[in-house]
Design a protein around this motif. Structure first.
Motif, short mmCIF file in Angstrom:
data_model
loop_
_atom_site.label_atom_id
_atom_site.label_comp_id
_atom_site.label_asym_id
_atom_site.label_seq_id
_atom_site.Cartn_x
_atom_site.Cartn_y
_atom_site.Cartn_z
N ALA A 126 -5.85 -13.57 -17.19
CA ALA A 126 -6.42 -13.77 -18.52
C ALA A 126 -6.94 -12.45 -19.10
N THR A 127 -7.58 -11.64 -18.25
CA THR A 127 -8.07 -10.34 -18.72
C THR A 127 -6.92 -9.45 -19.14
N PHE A 128 -5.86 -9.48 -18.36
CA PHE A 128 -4.67 -8.69 -18.69
C PHE A 128 -4.11 -9.11 -20.05
N ALA A 129 -4.02 -10.41 -20.27
CA ALA A 129 -3.47 -10.91 -21.54
C ALA A 129 -4.35 -10.50 -22.72
N LEU A 130 -5.68 -10.54 -22.51
CA LEU A 130 -6.58 -10.12 -23.58
C LEU A 130 -6.35 -8.65 -23.95
N LEU A 131 -6.18 -7.81 -22.94
CA LEU A 131 -5.95 -6.39 -23.22
C LEU A 131 -4.62 -6.17 -23.91
N MET A 132 -3.61 -6.95 -23.55
CA MET A 132 -2.31 -6.80 -24.19
C MET A 132 -2.34 -7.27 -25.64
N SER A 133 -3.36 -8.05 -26.00
CA SER A 133 -3.51 -8.47 -27.40
C SER A 133 -3.84 -7.29 -28.31
N LEU A 134 -4.27 -6.19 -27.71
CA LEU A 134 -4.58 -4.99 -28.48
C LEU A 134 -3.33 -4.17 -28.81
N MET A 135 -2.16 -4.71 -28.51
CA MET A 135 -0.92 -3.98 -28.75
C MET A 135 -0.78 -3.46 -30.18
N PRO A 136 -1.16 -4.24 -31.23
CA PRO A 136 -1.05 -3.69 -32.59
C PRO A 136 -1.88 -2.44 -32.82
#
Length: 317
Positions: free
Chosen positions: A257-267
Motif C-alpha cells: 500500500a505504501t508503494f502504491a501511494l508513492l507511485m501515485s506521485l508519478m505526475p
C-alpha cells in the motif's frame, strides 16, 4: 514510456488490514527510508525516460521511438530473465498475448499523447485508468469522493490548460489509461502462470514484434541512425532497466500500500521531467489539477474494498 509499465501495474496493491509488507525489513521498519528513495528514483527515471523519448520524436516520430524503446527493453528483459518457451499451456500463452497487446498498445498511445501535450498532463490523464479500476473495485461510497476529485482535476485541465493543447493528445492519454487497466488485469493473470518476470519478458517481446513494423513503416532508415539508436537504448534503460531494479528492491522493504501511494506521485515526476528536459511549463490551475488527481489516487488506494456479500461477483484484480 508509459507510467503503466511499472511494478505498481505488475503487482496491483492490496490495501487495508490484510496488506502486509514484503520481506522482513517491512516489519522491522529498517531500510524504509532508502526504499522510499528507490521508489522516487524509479518514478523519476521512468518519466525522464519518457522525456528523452520525446526529444527523439523529430528524428524518428512517435511510432519509431516506441518501437525502439520496446525492442531494446525486450532484449534487455529476455537477456536478464531468460524465460522458457516450452511447457506452457494455451491459456498461459493467451495471457501473455493479451499482456503483450495491451503493453504495446498502451505505450503507442502514450507516446502519441506526449507528442501532442505536456508530459505532466499526459501522465495525469493516464493515471485515471487505474484510478477508475480502484474506485470500481472498492465498491464504497467514499470512493465517489475520490472519483469526484479526479473529475475536478480533469475539469481544471480542460478549462485551463487544454484550451491551447491538442484534444487528440488528451484522447490518446485517456486511451492509454484504459489500456493500462487491461495491462493490470492481464499482468495479474500472467504473473500467476509464469515464474518471476518471465511472462512480462515474453509479453514485452511480443509487444516489440507488434510495434516494430509500425516503427519501420513510419521512420524507415531514421531508426538506423547511430544517435537515434543510442538514445533509444538510453530510453529503454531509463524506462525499464533502472525502474525495474529499483522497484524490485523497494518492494522487499515497503508494504504494497505504501508503494502504491508513492507511485501515485508519478505526475509530479512527469511534470518535473517535462520542465527540466522539454521546457514544458504548467500554470497554477494545471498544477492544482494534477494535485487533485494525485490525492484522488492516494485516497482510492487507501480505501479498503467493501466486504463481499454471498452471491456477489469476484473482486476486481
Amino acid at each position: 514510456m508509459s507510467s503503466g509499465d511499472s511494478t505498481a501495474a505488475r503487482n496491483p496493491p492490496r490495501t487495508g488490514p490484510g496488506s502486509g509488507a514484503h520481506g522482513p525489513y517491512a516489519r522491522q521498519g529498517h531500510g524504509r527510508l532508502g526504499a522510499v528513495g528507490m521508489v522516487i528514483g524509479s518514478a523519476m527515471s521512468l518519466q525522464f525516460g519518457s522525456a528523452v523519448a520525446a526529444t527523439l520524436f523529430p528524428r524518428a516520430g512517435a511510432l519509431g521511438v516506441v518501437a525502439l524503446r520496446l525492442v531494446f527493453s525486450a532484449l534487455l528483459m529476455l537477456a536478464v530473465c531468460r524465460p522458457r518457451l516450452r511447457g506452457h499451456s494455451r491459456t498461459d500463452w493467451a495471457a501473455v498475448t493479451g499482456l503483450g497487446v495491451a503493453l504495446g498498445t498502451m505505450n503507442t498511445l502514450f507516446y502519441q499523447a506526449i507528442d501532442r501535450i505536456p508530459l505532466g498532463a499526459a501522465v495525469t490523464l493516464e493515471l485515471l485508468g487505474p484510478l477508475v479500476l480502484s474506485v470500481v473495485g472498492s465498491r464504497r461510497l467514499l470512493s465517489l469522493l475520490w472519483a469526484g476529485l479526479a473529475l475536478a482535476g480533469v475539469y481544471l485541465l480542460g478549462s485551463s490548460g487544454f484550451g491551447s493543447i491538442d484534444f487528440a493528445g488528451a484522447a490518446f492519454a485517456l486511451a492509454a489509461g484504459a489500456m493500462w487497466v487491461a495491462y493490470i488485469l492481464f499482468n495479474s493473470r500472467t504473473g500467476a502462470r509464469f515464474p518471476k518476470a518471465d511472462g512480462l519478458a515474453l509479453a514485452m517481446a511480443l509487444a516489440a514484434l507488434l510495434s516494430a513494423p509500425l516503427g519501420v513503416a513510419s521512420a524507415g532508415r531514421a531508426l538506423l541512425d547511430p544517435v537515434t539508436l543510442g538514445l533509444g537504448a538510453a530510453v529503454a534503460v531509463l524506462s525499464s532497466g533502472v525502474p525495474y531494479t529499483l522497484e524490485l528492491f523497494a518492494l522487499r522493504r515497503l508494504p504494497a500500500a505504501t508503494f502504491a501511494l508513492l507511485m501515485s506521485l508519478m505526475p509530479v515526476a512527469a511534470a518535473s521531467a517535462g520542465f527540466l528536459v522539454l521546457g514544458q511549463r504548467l500554470e497554477l490551475p494545471e498544477l492544482v489539477a494534477i494535485a487533485l488527481v494525485i490525492v484522488a489516487s492516494m485516497g482510492a488506494v487507501r480505501t479498503p474494498p467493501a466486504a463481499r456479500t454471498r452471491g456477489a461477483g469476484p473482486p476486481v484484480p
